[in-house]
Design an enzyme around this catalytic site. Structure first.
Site, PDB file in Angstrom:
ATOM      1  N   HIS A   1      10.726   9.626   3.494  1.00  0.00           N
ATOM      2  CA  HIS A   1      11.697   8.766   2.799  1.00  0.00           C
ATOM      3  C   HIS A   1      12.944   9.527   2.341  1.00  0.00           C
ATOM      4  CE1 HIS A   1       8.892   5.484   2.829  1.00  0.00           C
ATOM      5  NE2 HIS A   1       8.023   6.084   2.042  1.00  0.00           N
TER       6      HIS A   1
ATOM      7  N   HIS B   1       4.296   3.147   5.503  1.00  0.00           N
ATOM      8  CA  HIS B   1       5.678   2.889   5.098  1.00  0.00           C
ATOM      9  C   HIS B   1       6.653   3.339   6.194  1.00  0.00           C
ATOM     10  CE1 HIS B   1       3.406   3.590   1.262  1.00  0.00           C
ATOM     11  NE2 HIS B   1       4.034   2.475   0.946  1.00  0.00           N
TER      12      HIS B   1
ATOM     13  N   ASP C   1      -2.033   6.070   4.862  1.00  0.00           N
ATOM     14  CA  ASP C   1      -2.059   4.948   3.928  1.00  0.00           C
ATOM     15  C   ASP C   1      -2.109   3.594   4.635  1.00  0.00           C
ATOM     16  OD1 ASP C   1       0.488   5.548   4.792  1.00  0.00           O
ATOM     17  OD2 ASP C   1       1.362   5.740   2.786  1.00  0.00           O
TER      18      ASP C   1
HETATM   19 ZN   LIG Z   1       3.357   6.032   2.997  1.00  0.00          ZN
END
Ligand SMILES: [Zn+2]
Length: 310
Positions: free
Chosen positions: A126, A165, A247
């Protein structure tokens, strides 16, 4: 297959707070799993510190200086609205994360091993050029890709990201460069909000595969086989980097996908087949997210077993 595992005790000393999901216990769970007899053939190496030259391959010098300046000597300091927190040990931890990824590239390109796994934390995908985000300070996957080109003249580098993500930072770093490929499958809609199918980069070099909440093994494999894997194969990477988050595991408390340990083994094998065909098998995998300690340990175990050719 010879697999290297890079880690460093400093990565356990990033302590963003007792209730933060990105805890030292995550890395301990991975390291404990990888100490099992199954992994005895892997070779362990200490992660070196990154250099400033490596950091500025992706990040602005001003951002790098601001991270150094904000590193607290005691207590905690947030780098963003509150997700990404520095403790006194964080600066060394994130420098070891980047150092591991670049050293993994060096070793694999030199032919010292077939592939490498960086058992480091915190995650990096990120982090953008000039800002920390989503637990990430520096973007070790994007830096490692650019390091491969600058240090070794590797032309075409792909990062494939199977964290739940979307890796907005890696996508940003690669968007305008047709010789860098970023492929991601991720839950959508979900944090950080990027990763739509129409975000394709300057030359179709970004491939996003959004997956709906509840996506199971069959749907995951169908979508990867139809979309991401063929695009990666067409790109013909000279080096493959994996942003290996766990995740998307069905046990994960943050993610909403249903991947199994077998799925992590499967996708790793599929990615290595592409690396075998165009990159002489050269692959470096970097730990990203994963917040169920059990799912993280078994998912990462399945992933490293596949890296080892088992
Ligand atoms: Zn993640």
């Amino acid at each position: 297959m010879q697999t290297l595992i890079y880690t460093h005790p400093a990565c356990l000393d990033h302590r963003p707070g007792d209730h933060h999901p990105e805890s030292p216990a995550r890395l301990l769970a991975v390291l404990t799993a990888l100490k099992a007899p199954d992994f005895a053939a892997a070779q362990w190496r200490d992660a070196p510190l990154a250099t400033i030259e490596q950091l500025v391959l992706v990040h602005t010098p001003e951002y790098v200086e601001s991270v150094q300046a904000r590193s607290p000597s005691k207590g905690l300091r947030a780098l963003d609205a509150g997700d990404t927190i520095m403790s006194p040990g964080t600066l060394e931890a994130v420098l070891r994360c980047v150092g591991a990824a670049c050293a993994g590239v060096d070793a694999v390109v030199a032919g010292e091993a077939d592939n490498a796994f960086c058992a480091t934390r915190p995650c990096g995908h990120h982090a953008e050029a000039d800002r920390a985000m989503g637990f990430c300070v520096f973007n070790q996957a994007a830096i490692a890709a650019k390091h491969a080109r600058v240090a070794h003249g590797v032309n075409r580098v792909a990062v494939v990201d199977f964290d739940v993500h979307h890796g907005n930072g890696t996508q940003q770093a690669f968007f305008d460069d047709p010789d860098l490929f970023y492929g991601s499958c991720h839950q959508s809609p979900f944090y950080p909000g990027t990763g739509a199918r129409h975000e394709t980069g300057v030359a179709g070099n970004i491939v996003n595969v959004p997956l709906a909440r509840g996506c199971d093994s069959a749907m995951f494999r169908t979508r990867m086989t139809a979309d991401l894997l063929p695009a990666l194969r067409r790109f013909e990477p000279d080096l493959l980097i994996m942003s290996a988050g766990f995740d998307a595991h069905h046990q994960d408390p943050l993610g909403g996908l249903g991947f199994t340990d077998d799925d992590f083994h499967w996708i790793t094998r599929e990615l290595l087949k592409v690396a075998d065909d165009s990159a002489a098998g050269r692959a470096v995998s970097i730990l990203e997210g994963g917040y169920s300690l059990e799912g993280l340990a078994t998912g990462a175990g399945a992933h490293v077993r596949a890296l080892m050719g088992r």
